[in-house]
Design an enzyme around this catalytic site. Structure first.
Site, PDB file in Angstrom:
ATOM      1  N   ARG A  91      -5.687  10.820   7.898  1.00 33.37           N
ATOM      2  CA  ARG A  91      -5.140   9.367   7.685  1.00 33.37           C
ATOM      3  C   ARG A  91      -3.747   9.537   8.111  1.00 33.37           C
ATOM      4  O   ARG A  91      -3.102  10.612   7.739  1.00 33.37           O
ATOM      5  CB  ARG A  91      -5.180   9.234   6.440  1.00 33.37           C
ATOM      6  CG  ARG A  91      -6.305   8.031   6.285  1.00 33.37           C
ATOM      7  CD  ARG A  91      -6.439   7.568   4.794  1.00 33.37           C
ATOM      8  NE  ARG A  91      -5.207   7.215   4.036  1.00 33.37           N
ATOM      9  CZ  ARG A  91      -5.341   6.649   2.815  1.00 33.37           C
ATOM     10  NH1 ARG A  91      -6.389   6.475   2.184  1.00 33.37           N
ATOM     11  NH2 ARG A  91      -4.241   6.073   2.136  1.00 33.37           N
TER      12      ARG A  91
ATOM     13  N   ARG B 255      -7.137  16.330   2.823  1.00 31.23           N
ATOM     14  CA  ARG B 255      -8.063  15.188   2.992  1.00 31.23           C
ATOM     15  C   ARG B 255      -8.175  14.963   4.436  1.00 31.23           C
ATOM     16  O   ARG B 255      -7.361  14.897   5.099  1.00 31.23           O
ATOM     17  CB  ARG B 255      -7.528  13.984   2.450  1.00 31.23           C
ATOM     18  CG  ARG B 255      -8.501  12.972   2.324  1.00 31.23           C
ATOM     19  CD  ARG B 255      -8.110  11.607   1.348  1.00 31.23           C
ATOM     20  NE  ARG B 255      -7.033  11.050   1.968  1.00 31.23           N
ATOM     21  CZ  ARG B 255      -6.498   9.824   1.097  1.00 31.23           C
ATOM     22  NH1 ARG B 255      -7.092   9.446  -0.096  1.00 31.23           N
ATOM     23  NH2 ARG B 255      -5.468   9.191   1.375  1.00 31.23           N
TER      24      ARG B 255
ATOM     25  N   LYS C 151      -8.584   6.649  -6.736  1.00 35.42           N
ATOM     26  CA  LYS C 151      -8.910   4.934  -6.942  1.00 35.42           C
ATOM     27  C   LYS C 151     -10.156   4.467  -6.267  1.00 35.42           C
ATOM     28  O   LYS C 151     -11.066   4.134  -6.843  1.00 35.42           O
ATOM     29  CB  LYS C 151      -7.800   4.306  -6.486  1.00 35.42           C
ATOM     30  CG  LYS C 151      -6.403   4.492  -7.208  1.00 35.42           C
ATOM     31  CD  LYS C 151      -5.365   3.548  -6.905  1.00 35.42           C
ATOM     32  CE  LYS C 151      -5.129   3.341  -5.343  1.00 35.42           C
ATOM     33  NZ  LYS C 151      -4.193   4.619  -4.856  1.00 35.42           N
TER      34      LYS C 151
ATOM     35  N   ARG D 103       5.016   8.422  -0.420  1.00 32.22           N
ATOM     36  CA  ARG D 103       3.960   7.604  -1.162  1.00 32.22           C
ATOM     37  C   ARG D 103       4.375   8.035  -2.628  1.00 32.22           C
ATOM     38  O   ARG D 103       3.987   7.211  -3.373  1.00 32.22           O
ATOM     39  CB  ARG D 103       2.655   8.143  -0.377  1.00 32.22           C
ATOM     40  CG  ARG D 103       2.430   7.164   0.655  1.00 32.22           C
ATOM     41  CD  ARG D 103       1.202   7.775   1.493  1.00 32.22           C
ATOM     42  NE  ARG D 103      -0.147   7.491   0.758  1.00 32.22           N
ATOM     43  CZ  ARG D 103      -1.046   8.214   1.153  1.00 32.22           C
ATOM     44  NH1 ARG D 103      -1.054   9.276   1.814  1.00 32.22           N
ATOM     45  NH2 ARG D 103      -2.164   8.023   0.615  1.00 32.22           N
TER      46      ARG D 103
HETATM   47  P1  AMP Z   1      -4.354   3.331  -0.351  1.00 35.90           P
HETATM   48  O1  AMP Z   1      -5.283   3.311   0.319  1.00 35.90           O
HETATM   49  O2  AMP Z   1      -4.378   2.600  -1.734  1.00 35.90           O
HETATM   50  O3  AMP Z   1      -3.610   4.734  -0.557  1.00 35.90           O
HETATM   51  O4  AMP Z   1      -3.073   2.489   0.469  1.00 35.90           O
HETATM   52  C1  AMP Z   1      -2.451   2.846   1.509  1.00 35.90           C
HETATM   53  C2  AMP Z   1      -1.111   2.121   1.905  1.00 35.90           C
HETATM   54  O5  AMP Z   1      -1.500   0.651   2.042  1.00 35.90           O
HETATM   55  C3  AMP Z   1      -0.030   2.368   0.725  1.00 35.90           C
HETATM   56  O6  AMP Z   1       0.627   3.467   0.907  1.00 35.90           O
HETATM   57  C4  AMP Z   1       0.665   1.182   1.323  1.00 35.90           C
HETATM   58  O7  AMP Z   1       1.393   1.257   2.453  1.00 35.90           O
HETATM   59  C5  AMP Z   1      -0.325  -0.031   1.668  1.00 35.90           C
HETATM   60  N1  AMP Z   1      -0.639  -0.898   0.401  1.00 35.90           N
HETATM   61  C6  AMP Z   1      -2.029  -0.643  -0.165  1.00 35.90           C
HETATM   62  N2  AMP Z   1      -1.899  -1.559  -1.218  1.00 35.90           N
HETATM   63  C7  AMP Z   1      -0.612  -1.971  -1.440  1.00 35.90           C
HETATM   64  C8  AMP Z   1       0.019  -3.054  -2.352  1.00 35.90           C
HETATM   65  N3  AMP Z   1      -0.723  -3.470  -3.126  1.00 35.90           N
HETATM   66  N4  AMP Z   1       1.402  -3.240  -2.182  1.00 35.90           N
HETATM   67  C9  AMP Z   1       2.130  -2.811  -1.360  1.00 35.90           C
HETATM   68  N5  AMP Z   1       1.531  -1.856  -0.098  1.00 35.90           N
HETATM   69  C10 AMP Z   1       0.292  -1.703  -0.355  1.00 35.90           C
END
Ligand code: AMP
Length: 225
Positions: free
Chosen positions: A165, A131, A17, A176
């Site tokens: 991470r 990663r 993303k 996740r």
């Molecule tokens: P990402 O970097 O998009 O993989 O997001 C990492 C983590 O941030 C996710 O696993 C959630 O714990 C949190 N997170 C990010 N965006 C959201 C969202 N819209 N709603 C809830 N948790 C989020």
């Protein structure tokens, strides 16, 4: 005046993303809001909010919908009206998608399209488990994969360290993906019903996925005009 584009980008963890968001920003007058990155920055800054979300994120769970919607309202309000917005990682639940409708209409930004990056669980696990963040003092962080030996060697040769991470630990990856499949995947139907969904096969290099995405977005927007 050309109306600024307002886009949602979602997909399972590891689908790329943020990489695709960066590439889209090169071609459009658009600011991205990466909710995951903003939360990680908040944790790094050691704020009260950061302390609240740190454990939840490390376990691979989603942050509470009400809190996320409050944060998004604030972040969205900071984007100048003449620029588009690319939401990278929000919404992640149908409740967030419902809230987003209200948030966008409050700032007079109609949603143009929701782009879904599609990736198998197997490929997502492979990407996430390998990663690493290459952290070189004085340089922006770079994301690499441990299978890419040349990238690993280049990072170490420049005095960099390879950092995992916290939510890329095996238990968190499983959680996740389960969270995505249970709570975020229903957005495919939600946006599909509104005729604004663009499905993109994310199983390719960043450049090939980006080319597919740009072509699909152009075709979609031409049809809408
Ligand atoms: P990402 O970097 O998009 O993989 O997001 C990492 C983590 O941030 C996710 O696993 C959630 O714990 C949190 N997170 C990010 N965006 C959201 C969202 N819209 N709603 C809830 N948790 C989020």
């Amino acid at each position: 005046m050309i109306q600024p584009l307002n886009l949602v980008l979602f997909g399972p963890p590891g689908a790329g993303k943020s990489t695709q968001a960066q590439l889209l920003m090169q071609d459009h007058t658009i600011d991205s809001i990466s909710t995951g990155q903003r939360l990680r920055d908040t944790i790094a800054a050691g704020t009260q909010l950061g302390r609240e979300v740190e454990d939840v994120m490390a376990q691979g769970k989603l942050v509470d919908d009400t809190l996320m919607t409050r944060l998004l309202r604030e972040w969205l309000g900071a984007i100048p009206a003449d620029r588009g917005v690319l939401l990278d990682g929000y919404p992640r639940t149908v409740a967030q998608a419902e809230a987003l409708d209200g948030l966008l209409s409050a700032v007079n930004r109609p949603l143009n399209a929701a782009i879904a990056l599609m990736l198998s669980d197997k490929e997502a696990v492979h990407r996430l488990s390998g990663r690493r963040i290459c952290r070189i003092p004085g340089q922006p962080d770079a994301i690499i994969h441990i299978d890419d030996q040349a990238a690993v060697d280049a990072c170490l040769a420049q005095g960099g360290t390879l950092v995992e991470r916290p939510d890329d630990a095996p238990d968190s990856i499983v959680r996740r993906l389960a969270e995505y499949n249970a709570k975020t995947e229903p957005l495919l139907r939600w946006y599909g019903r509104r005729d604004c969904l663009i499905l993109i096969d994310a199983d390719g290099t960043p450049a090939t996925v980006s080319a597919t995405l740009s072509a699909a977005l152009d075709t979609f927007l031409r049809k809408e005009m």
